[in-house]
Structures are given as structure tokens and as C-alpha cells.
Scaffold this motif. Sequence first.
Motif, PDB file in Angstrom:
ATOM      1  N   LYS A 178      -8.714  27.044   2.502  1.00  9.24           N
ATOM      2  CA  LYS A 178      -9.025  25.936   3.403  1.00  9.24           C
ATOM      3  C   LYS A 178      -9.691  26.416   4.685  1.00  9.24           C
ATOM      4  CE  LYS A 178      -7.134  21.807   5.609  1.00  9.24           C
ATOM      5  NZ  LYS A 178      -5.922  20.970   5.827  1.00  9.24           N
ATOM      6  N   GLN A 179      -9.156  27.507   5.270  1.00  6.09           N
ATOM      7  CA  GLN A 179      -9.715  27.996   6.528  1.00  6.09           C
ATOM      8  C   GLN A 179      -9.532  29.503   6.610  1.00  6.09           C
ATOM      9  OE1 GLN A 179      -8.170  25.998   9.992  1.00  6.09           O
ATOM     10  NE2 GLN A 179      -9.875  26.605  11.279  1.00  6.09           N
ATOM     11  N   ALA A 180     -10.575  30.207   7.032  1.00  5.66           N
ATOM     12  CA  ALA A 180     -10.551  31.665   7.119  1.00  5.66           C
ATOM     13  C   ALA A 180     -10.475  32.095   8.576  1.00  5.66           C
ATOM     14  CB  ALA A 180     -11.801  32.253   6.468  1.00  5.66           C
ATOM     15  N   PHE A 181      -9.635  33.108   8.839  1.00  3.71           N
ATOM     16  CA  PHE A 181      -9.461  33.660  10.179  1.00  3.71           C
ATOM     17  C   PHE A 181      -9.768  35.147  10.141  1.00  3.71           C
ATOM     18  CE2 PHE A 181      -7.009  29.854  10.031  1.00  3.71           C
ATOM     19  CZ  PHE A 181      -6.954  29.354  11.326  1.00  3.71           C
ATOM     20  N   THR A 182     -10.537  35.615  11.084  1.00  2.00           N
ATOM     21  CA  THR A 182     -10.789  37.042  11.218  1.00  2.00           C
ATOM     22  C   THR A 182     -11.019  37.357  12.688  1.00  2.00           C
ATOM     23  OG1 THR A 182     -12.014  38.922  10.311  1.00  2.00           O
ATOM     24  CG2 THR A 182     -13.303  37.014  10.945  1.00  2.00           C
ATOM     25  N   HIS A 183     -11.202  38.640  12.955  1.00  2.00           N
ATOM     26  CA  HIS A 183     -11.527  39.045  14.322  1.00  2.00           C
ATOM     27  C   HIS A 183     -12.961  38.636  14.638  1.00  2.00           C
ATOM     28  CE1 HIS A 183     -12.095  41.588  17.869  1.00  2.00           C
ATOM     29  NE2 HIS A 183     -10.785  41.791  17.887  1.00  2.00           N
ATOM     30  N   PHE A 184     -13.181  38.209  15.863  1.00  2.00           N
ATOM     31  CA  PHE A 184     -14.519  37.795  16.297  1.00  2.00           C
ATOM     32  C   PHE A 184     -15.557  38.878  16.039  1.00  2.00           C
ATOM     33  CE2 PHE A 184     -17.829  37.614  19.575  1.00  2.00           C
ATOM     34  CZ  PHE A 184     -18.291  36.316  19.408  1.00  2.00           C
ATOM     35  N   ASP A 185     -15.175  40.154  16.211  1.00  2.00           N
ATOM     36  CA  ASP A 185     -16.144  41.240  16.055  1.00  2.00           C
ATOM     37  C   ASP A 185     -16.583  41.419  14.603  1.00  2.00           C
ATOM     38  OD1 ASP A 185     -16.053  41.664  18.732  1.00  2.00           O
ATOM     39  OD2 ASP A 185     -14.909  43.537  18.655  1.00  2.00           O
ATOM     40  N   PHE A 186     -15.737  41.042  13.649  1.00  2.28           N
ATOM     41  CA  PHE A 186     -16.187  41.104  12.262  1.00  2.28           C
ATOM     42  C   PHE A 186     -17.038  39.896  11.925  1.00  2.28           C
ATOM     43  CE2 PHE A 186     -16.080  40.669   7.690  1.00  2.28           C
ATOM     44  CZ  PHE A 186     -16.305  41.965   7.278  1.00  2.28           C
ATOM     45  N   TYR A 192     -16.635  46.826  10.869  1.00  3.40           N
ATOM     46  CA  TYR A 192     -15.669  47.163   9.826  1.00  3.40           C
ATOM     47  C   TYR A 192     -14.363  47.736  10.376  1.00  3.40           C
ATOM     48  CZ  TYR A 192     -17.958  45.995   5.459  1.00  3.40           C
ATOM     49  OH  TYR A 192     -18.488  45.304   4.399  1.00  3.40           O
ATOM     50  N   ASP A 193     -14.298  48.037  11.661  1.00  2.00           N
ATOM     51  CA  ASP A 193     -13.006  48.371  12.246  1.00  2.00           C
ATOM     52  C   ASP A 193     -12.101  47.138  12.311  1.00  2.00           C
ATOM     53  OD1 ASP A 193     -12.966  51.171  12.828  1.00  2.00           O
ATOM     54  OD2 ASP A 193     -14.497  50.815  14.349  1.00  2.00           O
ATOM     55  N   ARG A 194     -12.654  45.972  12.019  1.00  2.00           N
ATOM     56  CA  ARG A 194     -11.896  44.718  11.973  1.00  2.00           C
ATOM     57  C   ARG A 194     -12.037  44.068  10.597  1.00  2.00           C
ATOM     58  NH1 ARG A 194      -8.452  45.431  16.011  1.00  2.00           N
ATOM     59  NH2 ARG A 194      -9.489  45.909  17.987  1.00  2.00           N
ATOM     60  N   ASP A 195     -12.088  44.881   9.560  1.00  2.00           N
ATOM     61  CA  ASP A 195     -12.335  44.376   8.205  1.00  2.00           C
ATOM     62  C   ASP A 195     -11.047  43.837   7.569  1.00  2.00           C
ATOM     63  OD1 ASP A 195     -13.567  43.791   5.793  1.00  2.00           O
ATOM     64  OD2 ASP A 195     -13.425  45.842   5.046  1.00  2.00           O
ATOM     65  N   TYR A 196     -10.530  42.771   8.146  1.00  3.91           N
ATOM     66  CA  TYR A 196      -9.355  42.093   7.592  1.00  3.91           C
ATOM     67  C   TYR A 196      -9.536  40.597   7.801  1.00  3.91           C
ATOM     68  CZ  TYR A 196      -8.207  42.757  12.558  1.00  3.91           C
ATOM     69  OH  TYR A 196      -8.265  42.815  13.929  1.00  3.91           O
ATOM     70  N   ALA A 197      -8.868  39.807   6.982  1.00  5.20           N
ATOM     71  CA  ALA A 197      -8.951  38.354   7.107  1.00  5.20           C
ATOM     72  C   ALA A 197      -7.652  37.736   6.609  1.00  5.20           C
ATOM     73  CB  ALA A 197     -10.131  37.805   6.313  1.00  5.20           C
ATOM     74  N   PHE A 198      -7.337  36.589   7.178  1.00  2.00           N
ATOM     75  CA  PHE A 198      -6.192  35.785   6.762  1.00  2.00           C
ATOM     76  C   PHE A 198      -6.711  34.387   6.450  1.00  2.00           C
ATOM     77  CE2 PHE A 198      -4.793  39.017   9.774  1.00  2.00           C
ATOM     78  CZ  PHE A 198      -3.814  39.666   9.039  1.00  2.00           C
TER      79      PHE A 198
END
Length: 387
Positions: A178-186, A192-198
Motif C-alpha cells: 500500500k505504501q513504501a517508506f525509505t530514507h530520503f537519501d535513497f 545505497y548506504d540507505r538501501d532499506y525499505a519498509f
Amino acid sequence: MKRILLPAGGALLATGLLASGLSGTAQADGDVAHDPMARNTSDAVSVASFWLASNGAALRSATQYPWDSKEVRKVVSKGGADPDGRPGTTAPTGESKSTGRAQNINLPKTVGKVFFVDAGGKFRWCSASSIQSNYRNLVATAGHCVYDTDSNAATMDNWVFVPGYYQGKAPWGIYVGKQAFTHFDFDTYEDYDRDYAFVTVYNGIHFNGVKQVDRKDFQRFTGPKRSWGGRYYILLSKDAGRLGDNVGGQGFAWNQPTGKPVRAFGYPAAPHPDGNKPYSGVTPKHCYGNTTAKTVGASWLKIEEHIGLKCAVTPGYDGGPWLLNYSNAKRLGYVNGVTSTFADQDGNDRVDYITSPYFDGETASVYNAAKNVWSGKIVGPNGELYK
């Protein structure tokens, strides 16, 4: 910690997803960026039926998200992890009973595959896991398994999570993003130092088959339905319930000391750079070891702050969780990383090392933003479509 700065004069130097961020699709709150996926229940039913039509043919035809073998190189270790505050944890929920055994390790029900359509229109998948949230509706995976870094689209198309996936089967249902959350920098700079998502997901859906009907019955039917080629079909479906209620949710940990043992899970599938292919991608595998005490850098992806784990798996494993304090009895632990990249440390053209972003307080900010967001149901008890 690394911060990406804007050059003097305010000019934006970025690639890929920056365009989508400026288009108004993505929104950002501090370090957190969030993008819609299936915006409503009608869209969600369409996405689920896309994957489960013809007895899951699309699921079976999907392949692991590709990695160029030229990107499997040696990584450089330096310095140490850079926590930005006190260590913290969020406890897991539920007792996740085993889906099988591998070397006496009970595989958690929380682990599965995320499926999506990439920028080239190909059916792809990565590894992922259910993670604890207030509404038991959250999936943790790699950022590159959610955000399309090869085009200007914000998120991958037709994104779903299937826990316990096996050969086209979805034993606990299929859960539409429904909705993806990640770090603004990714989201903006492909950092790729922020290569994660919820990703928040709707309640799961079980399909019990597809029935062809005439136009009159099709128009009267209030449940999920589709038409194509001049033919009309109703989808025999039922609500599978919330993700966390069905498979449990792993805990979450951040700002933890490195050098601690973790168990990493995922579905390796691709061949090694030398062409050897030891894995099928059909069943999940695991690795165990201590994370590196030093941070890992990979110049070709501008990585400076990853941690590493000795693990001879191949792509398809990316997005899978690194679980701290994993309980073999409860099949639960704390997500303290997700597989992001693959490395060949001894130069023999085989993967022997995987890396993950270091989970710090900024990771916790992204997780905390996602864990409080409600999703809802797709279909009602009689198969009717919620609107």
C-alpha cells in the motif's frame, strides 16, 4: 554518519528517483520518504489477481532481480560502525512456527518473497520478511527491491509480498503493498548506504479460483472481477487477515554494536560470477556469523557505511533479513540489517560475502514512520470488494 549535501546555489545533483520525487509522487518528512503503491482496494485486488491468475503462473515465471556480475567485486573495510544514539529494539510478535528445517535451523514463517514488475516489464522477485508493527502489516526488504533505480518511476509496479512462498503457492495469502517508506537519501539520490525499505501491506487475500460468467452476472457481482478479451471473470476470493497475525513479525534493532552473530535468511537463485549455480531460488537458505566490526565501502555503488557478513549466497538473497538474537525455538529475532550487495573477497569469481546498511537512528525514524500506518482489508467475508 554520512550526509549528502546540496552544492552551492541549490542545484540538485542526483539520478533516477529524483525526478519522481520532484513530480509530487513522493513525500518526505525529514529523513523519511514515502510513496503510494496500490492506492485503493480496487487497485490492490487488480495487483493480487495479476499474480495469482492461472494458478500463480506469473509468480512461477518471475526471476530474481538481476545483479550485473561486474558489480560483484571486493569491498574495502575501514573504520567502524557509526551509531548516532543509544541502542534500541522493538520486540517481535507471535511465535512463528517452522516451515521446514535446514541444518537444524528452523526457518521462520515471516520470510518470503516480494514480487514486482521492473522498469523493463519483467516479472522479478527479492527476499523479504514480515516485521513487527502496530497494525501487523509491515514488510522489511532492500530499498532497491521497492524503488526502481533504473527509471524515473517511484516504486516497482504490482508489488506484493508472499510469506512462505513455494513454487507458485501462497500458503498464508498474498499481501499487496500500500505504501513504501525509505530514507530520503535513497528515494532521492539512490544512496545505497540507505538501501532499506519498509512497506505497509493490505490484509492478505486468498484466491480460490477464477470463474467465467456472462456480462449480466459480471455487472451484478460486487466482488473482485476482471474482464479481458471480451470475456468476463469473477475472482473467488476471501480475506486472509493481517500479515502479522498469520506469520508473526520479527523485531527491529538499531544502533547495535557490530561484531555480533546474526542469522541471515533469503532465497538465493542467480549463478556466481563464474557461472556456477548452486541454488534454485525455490527454498530459503540461511547464513550464520558475526557481522564485521568495520564498515564496508564499495566504490562502484558509492557505499561507505555498510556492514558485512561472510556468506556464500547469490542474488535473490537480497532484501532478506539479518536477524540478531534469533531464537530457533520461537523462529523470531530482531531485524538488524537486510542483504543489499554481494562481494567476492578472495577473487575467485564466487560470492563469499554479503553486505547490509548499518541500521542507525535514521533507520529507526523510517521504521517508526511506517509501523504506525494502517492499511485495511481488500475483500470482505463474502468476497465483496471494499471501497
